[in-house]
Motif scaffolding. Structure first.
Motif, PDB file in Angstrom:
ATOM      1  N   LEU A 105       0.922  -1.279  -0.287  1.00 60.35           N
ATOM      2  CA  LEU A 105      -0.057   0.033  -0.043  1.00 60.35           C
ATOM      3  C   LEU A 105       1.023   1.288  -0.004  1.00 60.35           C
ATOM      4  O   LEU A 105       0.601   2.127  -0.766  1.00 60.35           O
ATOM      5  CB  LEU A 105      -0.841   0.190   1.270  1.00 60.35           C
ATOM      6  CG  LEU A 105      -1.927   1.153   1.327  1.00 60.35           C
ATOM      7  CD1 LEU A 105      -3.019   0.970   0.400  1.00 60.35           C
ATOM      8  CD2 LEU A 105      -2.550   1.056   2.639  1.00 60.35           C
ATOM      9  N   ASN A 117       6.579   8.249  -8.246  1.00 59.16           N
ATOM     10  CA  ASN A 117       4.788   8.004  -8.378  1.00 59.16           C
ATOM     11  C   ASN A 117       4.546   8.732  -9.929  1.00 59.16           C
ATOM     12  O   ASN A 117       3.904   8.192 -10.895  1.00 59.16           O
ATOM     13  CB  ASN A 117       3.832   8.421  -7.642  1.00 59.16           C
ATOM     14  CG  ASN A 117       2.309   8.077  -8.104  1.00 59.16           C
ATOM     15  OD1 ASN A 117       1.988   6.909  -8.198  1.00 59.16           O
ATOM     16  ND2 ASN A 117       1.613   9.156  -7.726  1.00 59.16           N
ATOM     17  N   ARG A 124       2.818   1.795  -3.394  1.00 59.27           N
ATOM     18  CA  ARG A 124       1.693   1.758  -4.355  1.00 59.27           C
ATOM     19  C   ARG A 124       0.976   3.107  -4.240  1.00 59.27           C
ATOM     20  O   ARG A 124       0.594   3.766  -5.468  1.00 59.27           O
ATOM     21  CB  ARG A 124       0.945   0.727  -4.887  1.00 59.27           C
ATOM     22  CG  ARG A 124       1.830  -0.528  -5.323  1.00 59.27           C
ATOM     23  CD  ARG A 124       0.962  -1.457  -5.962  1.00 59.27           C
ATOM     24  NE  ARG A 124       1.891  -2.604  -6.713  1.00 59.27           N
ATOM     25  CZ  ARG A 124       1.394  -3.288  -7.457  1.00 59.27           C
ATOM     26  NH1 ARG A 124       0.336  -3.248  -8.194  1.00 59.27           N
ATOM     27  NH2 ARG A 124       2.202  -4.356  -8.105  1.00 59.27           N
ATOM     28  N   THR A 125       0.570   3.460  -3.338  1.00 60.51           N
ATOM     29  CA  THR A 125      -0.335   4.618  -3.191  1.00 60.51           C
ATOM     30  C   THR A 125       0.145   5.663  -2.211  1.00 60.51           C
ATOM     31  O   THR A 125      -0.531   6.665  -1.920  1.00 60.51           O
ATOM     32  CB  THR A 125      -1.605   3.964  -2.534  1.00 60.51           C
ATOM     33  OG1 THR A 125      -1.574   3.412  -1.198  1.00 60.51           O
ATOM     34  CG2 THR A 125      -2.428   2.870  -3.339  1.00 60.51           C
ATOM     35  N   GLY A 126       1.355   5.545  -1.503  1.00 57.60           N
ATOM     36  CA  GLY A 126       1.928   6.596  -0.609  1.00 57.60           C
ATOM     37  C   GLY A 126       1.953   6.114   0.758  1.00 57.60           C
ATOM     38  O   GLY A 126       1.320   5.341   1.175  1.00 57.60           O
ATOM     39  N   GLU A 147       3.791   7.236 -13.548  1.00 49.72           N
ATOM     40  CA  GLU A 147       2.422   7.564 -14.261  1.00 49.72           C
ATOM     41  C   GLU A 147       2.948   7.553 -15.776  1.00 49.72           C
ATOM     42  O   GLU A 147       2.036   7.816 -16.746  1.00 49.72           O
ATOM     43  CB  GLU A 147       1.719   8.652 -13.681  1.00 49.72           C
ATOM     44  CG  GLU A 147       1.201   8.535 -12.235  1.00 49.72           C
ATOM     45  CD  GLU A 147       0.274   9.643 -11.847  1.00 49.72           C
ATOM     46  OE1 GLU A 147       0.757  10.677 -12.441  1.00 49.72           O
ATOM     47  OE2 GLU A 147      -0.184   9.594 -10.947  1.00 49.72           O
ATOM     48  N   GLU A 155       2.982  14.010   1.657  1.00 46.86           N
ATOM     49  CA  GLU A 155       3.407  12.913   1.164  1.00 46.86           C
ATOM     50  C   GLU A 155       4.958  12.789   1.113  1.00 46.86           C
ATOM     51  O   GLU A 155       5.765  13.733   0.818  1.00 46.86           O
ATOM     52  CB  GLU A 155       2.870  12.385  -0.216  1.00 46.86           C
ATOM     53  CG  GLU A 155       3.195  11.069  -0.706  1.00 46.86           C
ATOM     54  CD  GLU A 155       3.075   9.868   0.338  1.00 46.86           C
ATOM     55  OE1 GLU A 155       4.136   9.498   0.910  1.00 46.86           O
ATOM     56  OE2 GLU A 155       1.803   9.584   0.591  1.00 46.86           O
ATOM     57  N   ARG A 198      -1.204   7.424   3.520  1.00 47.54           N
ATOM     58  CA  ARG A 198      -2.206   6.421   3.628  1.00 47.54           C
ATOM     59  C   ARG A 198      -1.965   5.238   4.409  1.00 47.54           C
ATOM     60  O   ARG A 198      -2.647   4.958   5.467  1.00 47.54           O
ATOM     61  CB  ARG A 198      -2.735   6.367   2.298  1.00 47.54           C
ATOM     62  CG  ARG A 198      -4.120   5.138   2.227  1.00 47.54           C
ATOM     63  CD  ARG A 198      -4.482   4.928   0.987  1.00 47.54           C
ATOM     64  NE  ARG A 198      -5.076   6.124   0.251  1.00 47.54           N
ATOM     65  CZ  ARG A 198      -5.405   6.089  -1.046  1.00 47.54           C
ATOM     66  NH1 ARG A 198      -5.490   4.867  -1.764  1.00 47.54           N
ATOM     67  NH2 ARG A 198      -5.708   7.377  -1.766  1.00 47.54           N
TER      68      ARG A 198
END
Length: 445
Positions: free
Chosen positions: A89, A232, A92-94, A236, A224, A97
Motif C-alpha cells: 500500500l 509516482n 503503490r499509493t503512498g 505515471e 507525502e 495513507r
C-alpha cells in the motif's frame, strides 16, 4: 525555503527537494507514529504477570510468563505479513495513507484487549480470543513499520539520515516506552495492589484508543514523501506495468540482501527485547521493587534509550553504518551479560537504576543505525516493503527470545544468567552480519 536532498538515480526520478516545514512534519509524524505503536505494545509488557494469571494460568510462574511472551511473539510473527500488505500500500499509493490506517488499527486493537473476558469467566476461550486479537494487532504493527520507517528518512537531507534513523527507530521506541511508563505509574496509583490485577490492567489497554486519536490528528497535516511523490509521477508517465513490491524483494536480486539484513536486525531486535522490553518484568520478579519505584526507573531508562539511539544513529553519519555496527556489536557482546548478572544481584535502588539504565543504553544502541541501513538497501519503488519485511522478520526473531529465556531458565533465579547466554549467541550472529554487509552510507536511491 527548500532543502535539497539527493539525486535519485532509480526509475529516472529527478532531484528531490523538500521544504523545511515538510521535513519537520514528516520527522514528527514518523517519530510519533512509531512511538504510539510501541506504546501500545509496551502495555502488555507492563501487565505481563497479571495477563499470565488471567489468561494463561499455571502453577509454575515461569511457564505462565512464557505463555504471555509467546503471545507477544505471535504478534511479531504476524508483522511480516503486515509489511507485505501495508508495504505494498505504501509503495503503490503512498506512505501517508498506509501510516494512517496502520496506526489507527493498532490503537483500536490494543483498546479491545481491555474488554476481553478472562479464563475465570469463559474458560479457555479467553486465551483463544486473546491470541486472535494479538494476531490482528501484529498485522497492523507490521504496517506501521512499513510507513514510519521510510517517510521520515525520505524527507531529510543525506547528512541527517543516520540521526533520523536513531530518532525514529530507537527514539520512537524510547518515547513509546516512556509514555507506557507514565501511564503505568498513573494507573497503578489509581488502582493499587490487588485492584490493579482486577481493573487496572484493563485501563492500561483502554489508553490505546488515545494513540489512534492522536495519530489521526498529527497525520492530518502530513505531506507525502517527496521521494515517493516523484517516483509516482515518473511511473505515471511510464506505460510499463509495475511488479508487486513483495515479489521484487523476494526475487533473486534481493533475496541475499534480505537474509543478511535479517541477521543485523535480529541482533538489534534481540538487544531491544531483552533489555528495554524485558526490564519491566525483570524489576518486578527478580528485583521485586514496588511498581511506583520501577516505573520511575523505567521512565529514566526510556530517556537514556532515546539519547543512545540518537547518539549512535548520528555516529553512523560520520563513520558509516558498518563501522557503527561493529563497534556496538563488540561492546554488547561483552557488556550486556555483565550488566544482567550485576542487576540480578543488585539490592540498592541506586545500583539497580545504574544497571537498568546501562542495559537501556546498550540495548537501544544496537539498532540505532538499522533503519537507515535498510532504507539504503532498497530503492524507492520497494523501500517500504523491503524495509518493513527486513525489520519485522528480524524483530520477530528478537521478540521470540524472551519466551525462550523463560523456558530455558526453569526458575526465576536462573533468568539473569540465561539472558547473558542468549545475548552472547545473538551478538555473535550480529557481528558476522556486520562483517558481511557492505557500507551503505550514501547509497540512498
Amino acid at each position: 525555503m527548500s532543502l535539497a536532498t539527493q539525486e535519485n538515480t532509480n526509475n529516472n526520478v529527478p532531484n528531490v527537494t523538500v521544504s523545511r516545514r515538510q521535513m519537520i512534519n514528516a520527522s514528527i509524524a514518523s517519530l510519533l507514529g512509531w512511538s504510539l505503536d510501541l506504546f501500545d505494545l509496551f502495555i502488555l509488557l507492563f501487565v505481563a504477570p497479571e495477563i499470565g494469571k488471567l489468561f494463561f494460568p499455571t502453577s509454575i510462574p515461569t511457564l505462565s510468563l512464557a505463555a504471555v511472551y509467546a503471545s507477544f511473539a505471535i504478534t511479531l510473527i504476524m508483522r511480516p505479513l503486515g509489511s507485505v500488505i501495508f508495504g505494498n500500500l505504501a509503495d503503490r499509493t503512498g506512505r501517508k495513507r498506509a501510516m494512517t490506517i496502520a496506526v489507527t488499527g493498532v490503537g483500536i486493537s490494543t483498546a479491545l484487549f481491555g474488554a476481553l473476558p478472562t479464563v475465570m469467566q469463559i474458560g479457555i476461550f479467553a486465551s483463544v480470543l486473546f491470541i486472535i486479537l494479538r494476531l490482528v494487532q501484529g498485522i497492523f504493527v507490521g504496517g506501521v513499520v512499513a510507513s514510519t520507517h521510510t517517510i521520515g528518512t525520505e524527507s531529510v537531507p543525506p547528512k541527517y539520515r543516520g540521526f533520523m534513523s536513531g530518532l525514529i527507530g530507537g527514539g520512537g521506541a524510547g518515547l513509546g516506552a516512556l509514555l507506557a511508563s507514565i501511564v503505568y505509574f498513573i494507573v497503578s496509583a489509581i488502582f493499587p495492589g490487588e485492584a490493579f490485577g482486577e481493573w487496572g490492567w484493563r485501563f492500561m489497554f483502554f489508553t490505546g484508543i488515545l494513540s489512534s486519536i492522536l495519530g489521526l490528528f498529527v497525520f492530518k497535516s502530513l505531506e507525502e514523501s517527496p521521494y515517493w511523490a516523484q517516483l509516482n509521477q515518473a511511473q505515471e508517465d511510464d506505460s510499463k506495468p509495475q511488479k508487486a513490491p513483495a515479489r521484487v524483494v523476494f526475487s533473486r536480486n534481493y533475496r541475499s540482501i534480505l537474509i543478511v539484513n535479517v541477521m543485523i536486525v535480529a541482533g538489534g531486535g534481540t538487544a531491544y527485547y531483552l533489555t528495554s522490553g524485558y526490564l519491566p518484568t525483570f524489576l518486578k520478579i527478580i528485583n521485586q521493587i514496588p511498581a511506583e519505584t520501577a516505573s520511575m526507573i523505567l521512565m529514566g531508562a526510556s530517556v537514556i534509550a532515546i539519547i543512545s539511539s540518537v547518539l549512535f544513529g548520528t555516529l553512523s553519519d560520520f563513520i558509516g553504518r558498518k563501522k557503527t555496527f561493529l563497534i556496538i556489536g563488540t561492546i554488547n557482546l561483552v557488556m550486556l551479560p555483565i550488566c544482567y548478572n550485576q542487576l540480578g544481584g543488585a539490592t540498592g535502588i541506586a545500583s539497580i537504576t545504574a544497571y537498568v539504565w546501562g542495559l537501556a543504553f546498550l540495548g537501544n544502541a544496537a539498532y540505532a543505525p538499522v533503519l537507515i541501513f535498510l532504507n539504503e538497501r532498497f530503492p524507492t519503488a520497494i523501500r517500504s516493503t523491503g524495509t518493513g519485511l527486513s525489520w519485522n522478520m528480524g524483530f520477530a526473531v528478537g521478540g521470540i527470545m524472551p519466551t525462550f529465556v523463560q523456558l530455558a531458565s526453569g526458575t526465576t533465579q536462573n533468568i539473569p544468567a540465561m539472558l547473558g547466554y542468549f545475548t552472547i549467541g545473538i551478538f555473535v550472529i550480529y557481528l558476522i552480519g556486520s562483517v558481511i554487509i557492505p557500507e551503505t552510507k550514501g547509497e540512498f536511491k
